[in-house]
Design an enzyme around this catalytic site. Structure first.
Site, PDB file in Angstrom:
ATOM      1  N   ASP A   7       0.878  -1.162   0.000  1.00 33.21           N
ATOM      2  CA  ASP A   7       0.000   0.000   0.000  1.00 33.21           C
ATOM      3  C   ASP A   7       0.920   1.218   0.000  1.00 33.21           C
ATOM      4  O   ASP A   7       1.552   1.528   1.011  1.00 33.21           O
ATOM      5  CB  ASP A   7      -0.873  -0.034   1.269  1.00 33.21           C
ATOM      6  CG  ASP A   7      -1.693   1.246   1.460  1.00 33.21           C
ATOM      7  OD1 ASP A   7      -1.703   2.099   0.544  1.00 33.21           O
ATOM      8  OD2 ASP A   7      -2.319   1.372   2.529  1.00 33.21           O
ATOM      9  N   LYS A  69       2.905  11.412  -3.324  1.00 31.96           N
ATOM     10  CA  LYS A  69       1.886  10.737  -4.133  1.00 31.96           C
ATOM     11  C   LYS A  69       0.953  11.734  -4.824  1.00 31.96           C
ATOM     12  O   LYS A  69       0.421  11.452  -5.891  1.00 31.96           O
ATOM     13  CB  LYS A  69       1.087   9.802  -3.216  1.00 31.96           C
ATOM     14  CG  LYS A  69       0.090   8.921  -3.925  1.00 31.96           C
ATOM     15  CD  LYS A  69      -0.418   7.892  -2.950  1.00 31.96           C
ATOM     16  CE  LYS A  69      -1.581   7.124  -3.501  1.00 31.96           C
ATOM     17  NZ  LYS A  69      -2.072   6.153  -2.515  1.00 31.96           N
ATOM     18  N   GLU A 146      -7.116   0.640  -4.375  1.00 31.18           N
ATOM     19  CA  GLU A 146      -7.073   0.516  -2.911  1.00 31.18           C
ATOM     20  C   GLU A 146      -8.379  -0.035  -2.315  1.00 31.18           C
ATOM     21  O   GLU A 146      -8.338  -0.951  -1.492  1.00 31.18           O
ATOM     22  CB  GLU A 146      -6.724   1.877  -2.280  1.00 31.18           C
ATOM     23  CG  GLU A 146      -5.261   2.226  -2.515  1.00 31.18           C
ATOM     24  CD  GLU A 146      -4.945   3.698  -2.341  1.00 31.18           C
ATOM     25  OE1 GLU A 146      -5.808   4.449  -1.856  1.00 31.18           O
ATOM     26  OE2 GLU A 146      -3.816   4.098  -2.694  1.00 31.18           O
ATOM     27  N   ASP A 168     -13.029   5.212   1.710  1.00 31.03           N
ATOM     28  CA  ASP A 168     -11.590   5.352   1.980  1.00 31.03           C
ATOM     29  C   ASP A 168     -11.212   6.828   2.058  1.00 31.03           C
ATOM     30  O   ASP A 168     -11.182   7.523   1.055  1.00 31.03           O
ATOM     31  CB  ASP A 168     -10.808   4.654   0.854  1.00 31.03           C
ATOM     32  CG  ASP A 168      -9.298   4.775   1.038  1.00 31.03           C
ATOM     33  OD1 ASP A 168      -8.845   5.462   1.959  1.00 31.03           O
ATOM     34  OD2 ASP A 168      -8.574   4.164   0.231  1.00 31.03           O
TER      35      ASP A 168
END
Ligand code: AMP
Length: 585
Positions: A7, A69, A146, A168
């Site tokens: 992850d 990211k 994810e 999420d």
């Protein structure tokens, strides 16, 4: 051969593995399962990843980077020390550290991985993630979404079909996905989200709130310099986290500003209700995304059998409350929201290398894909419309074709502009690339047909092929945009070698430190801070000098006794030195 699941998060990353049918997250040497996604270089040039890098972030922002990211898939450059890095190169350093973590924990070399990305990542962002993995020395078996990974992590073994809503909310991104799980098959029915919504936004709102309180308390503003604001932001995040488990929390930040010669501190107790008031509008947006995902999946709230929460920000009680109220059921608990994505990625990696785990993955594309085309309207031919070839939420891999006609007489060239998005006007969507089909034979308008074929693979990478009907002339485009060129094998080798050198240099430095230890070991970043403190001492007035000396004595004791307080004292020292240096200016 074992393959890991990774992850690669905005804020934190984890690596997990399936062994003997069991899945677990692998700890670092410090026993921590979470590796902060922060990279830096110490003043001696040693590469730092994770907590060590995070610790020096406030003191040495010019040598440290976090949340890389957010930049993935762009050519945004980050300067670290004397070198510039592209986002996928920084991510490669994080992945390399995770690879090393896995190898240390398992005692064997790891070369294969499944890496997760937000469901909302574009092709360029996925490609950049894959390249980062390759530079880190990992064969990326698959890039998976994810939320899909999170759903896999829940041991839903019932034979009945279960519809799961995965919500999420991390540090920088928000996703909601509706997933259908039947036995061993997981299928994503719909997904929605916002690439730029997350816990970082809550921190910023709380930071502004604290700036206000400071002004009310002292009648002056918190200095607007980057360092003070960074300190305040860090304090805001801690306050936010404390407020998840307490109805009130206290923030104490010393030396935040000055009024004349007096140092000003911020000390206040903040009720959870105040944070809730600040973030409620953003959370309301996430509920709207839930509704859109449900509509896309053709489901009503009552059709959802289970709600899974993913991401650190879902620990906020208001998040859970608002979702429960909106959907009429409470989310599942039992798996830590920070770890389930890595666990799911490991399960998928296990499946791909033939471990005996029972999970099969079916995924969907998050955006519609198509090209700009002209349409005939009562007012004539209008160019620039978005003609969708693969609709959003199609199950991947998927291939679709559509035929287009020339719009003018003797048209020699057809321009193929590829976009992703949902807007009817092509230009309003995200451009993915373009190319031309040239030298068409002279024919009247509509006389030439061009077939446009889209191939979307399991890693979310799109290949576009055009064929001129009749003549068979072809053009191909592999979508790989936004400045990220796929590396040639030579470039990849070079990038890997550079990274190896970084990590090897790191090992040499560690050995040499050990050799020179005489009495008490001092971590290099602490040593650098202490150096600066000594230099600063002579510039201070007697009251401040006394304060600093007192702090230095505490640090010396804490370091010698390896006390857990050391890192906090170190932060205090770093803050103090900043205060002192900004005071000079
Ligand atoms: P992730 O990207 O899933 O690692 O989530 C990171 C985000 O979760 C950051 O914004 C953290 O501040 C936030 N976070 C972590 N723990 C908590 C907590 N207990 N309460 C509120 N936010 C948290």
């Amino acid at each position: 051969m074992k393959a890991v699941g990774i992850d690669l998060g905005t804020t934190n990353s984890e690596v997990a593995i399936v062994e003997n049918g069991q899945v677990r997250v692998l700890p670092g040497e410090d026993g921590d399962l979470i590796l902060p996604s922060c990279v830096g270089f110490s003043d001696t040039g040693k590469v730092l990843v994770g907590r060590e890098a995070l610790r020096q972030y406030a003191a040495a922002p010019e040598r440290t980077v976090k949340s890389i990211k957010r930049w993935m898939g762009t050519d945004h450059k980050t300067t670290l020390g004397d070198k510039e890095y592209l986002p996928h190169e920084v991510s490669a350093i994080i992945l390399r550290a995770l690879k090393q973590r896995a190898e240390n924990a398992l005692g064997e070399t790891i070369t294969q991985a499944v890496i997760t990305v937000p469901a909302y990542f574009t092709d360029a962002q996925r490609q950049a993630t894959k390249t980062a993995g390759e530079i880190a020395g990992l064969e990326v078996l698959q890039i998976i979404n994810e939320p899909t990974a999170a759903a896999l992590a829940y041991d839903l073994r019932s034979e009945e079909t279960e519809r799961v809503l995965v919500y999420d909310l991390g540090g920088g991104t928000f996703d909601v996905s509706v997933v259908e799980i039947t036995g061993e098959v997981t299928e994503v029915l719909a997904t929605h989200g916002n690439n730029r919504l997350g816990g970082d936004d809550f921190d910023r709102l709380l930071q502004l709130y604290l700036v206000d309180i400071f002004r009310k308390q002292h009648g002056v503003d918190v200095p607007d310099d980057a360092v003070t604001q960074a300190r305040l932001l860090r304090a805001a995040e801690q306050l936010k986290i404390d407020l998840s488990s307490h109805a009130f929390a206290t923030i104490r930040e010393a030396f935040l500003g000055t009024k004349g010669k007096t140092a000003l501190h911020l000390e206040t107790e903040v009720p959870r209700a105040d944070l809730e008031k600040l973030i409620r509008p953003l959370l309301t947006e996430t509920l709207e995304a839930i509704d859109r995902a449900l509509t896309d999946a053709d489901l009503l709230p009552g059709d959802i059998d289970r709600i899974i929460l993913v991401g650190g920000s879902t620990r906020i009680p208001l998040v859970q409350e608002m979702i429960s109220e909106h959907l009429g059921q409470t989310p599942s608990d039992g798996i830590q929201p920070d770890l389930c994505v890595a666990l799911g990625a490991a399960l998928q990696a296990g499946v791909l290398v033939g471990e005996s785990v029972d999970a099969i993955l079916v995924d969907v594309i998050p955006h519609s894909l198509g090209i700009a085309a002209a349409v005939t309207t009562p007012m004539g031919i209008m160019p620039g419309y978005f003609s969708v070839i693969i609709p959003r939420n199609s199950v991947v891999p998927v291939s679709r074709s559509q035929v287009y006609y020339t719009v003018s007489d003797e048209q020699e060239v057809v321009e193929i502009e590829v976009f992703q998005g949902e807007n009817a006007i092509a230009e309003e969507n995200v451009p993915l690339g373009d190319f031309r089909v040239e030298n068409l034979p002279p024919k009247p308008a509509g006389g030439i047909q061009v077939e446009v074929h889209f191939d979307f693979d399991i890693n979310g990478i799109l290949t576009v092929t055009t064929t001129e009907k009749g003549k068979g002339q072809q053009g191909t485009l592999v979508v790989n945009n936004a400045g990220i060129e796929k590396l040639s094998s030579h470039e990849l080798k070079q990038a890997r070698a550079d990274l190896d050198a970084l990590f090897e240099a790191d090992e040499t430095i560690e050995i040499s430190t050990e050799e020179t230890i005489s009495v008490v070991e001092i971590a290099p970043e602490l040593a650098a801070l202490l150096d600066r403190a000594q230099q600063t001492l002579s510039t201070l007035d007697s009251e401040q000098a006394e304060e600093l000396e007192d702090l230095l004595a505490q640090i010396e004791n804490a370091n010698a006794s390896k006390s857990a307080e050391l890192s906090q004292l170190q932060e205090e020292l770093s803050d103090f030195l900043y205060y002192a240096s900004t005071n000079d200016e």
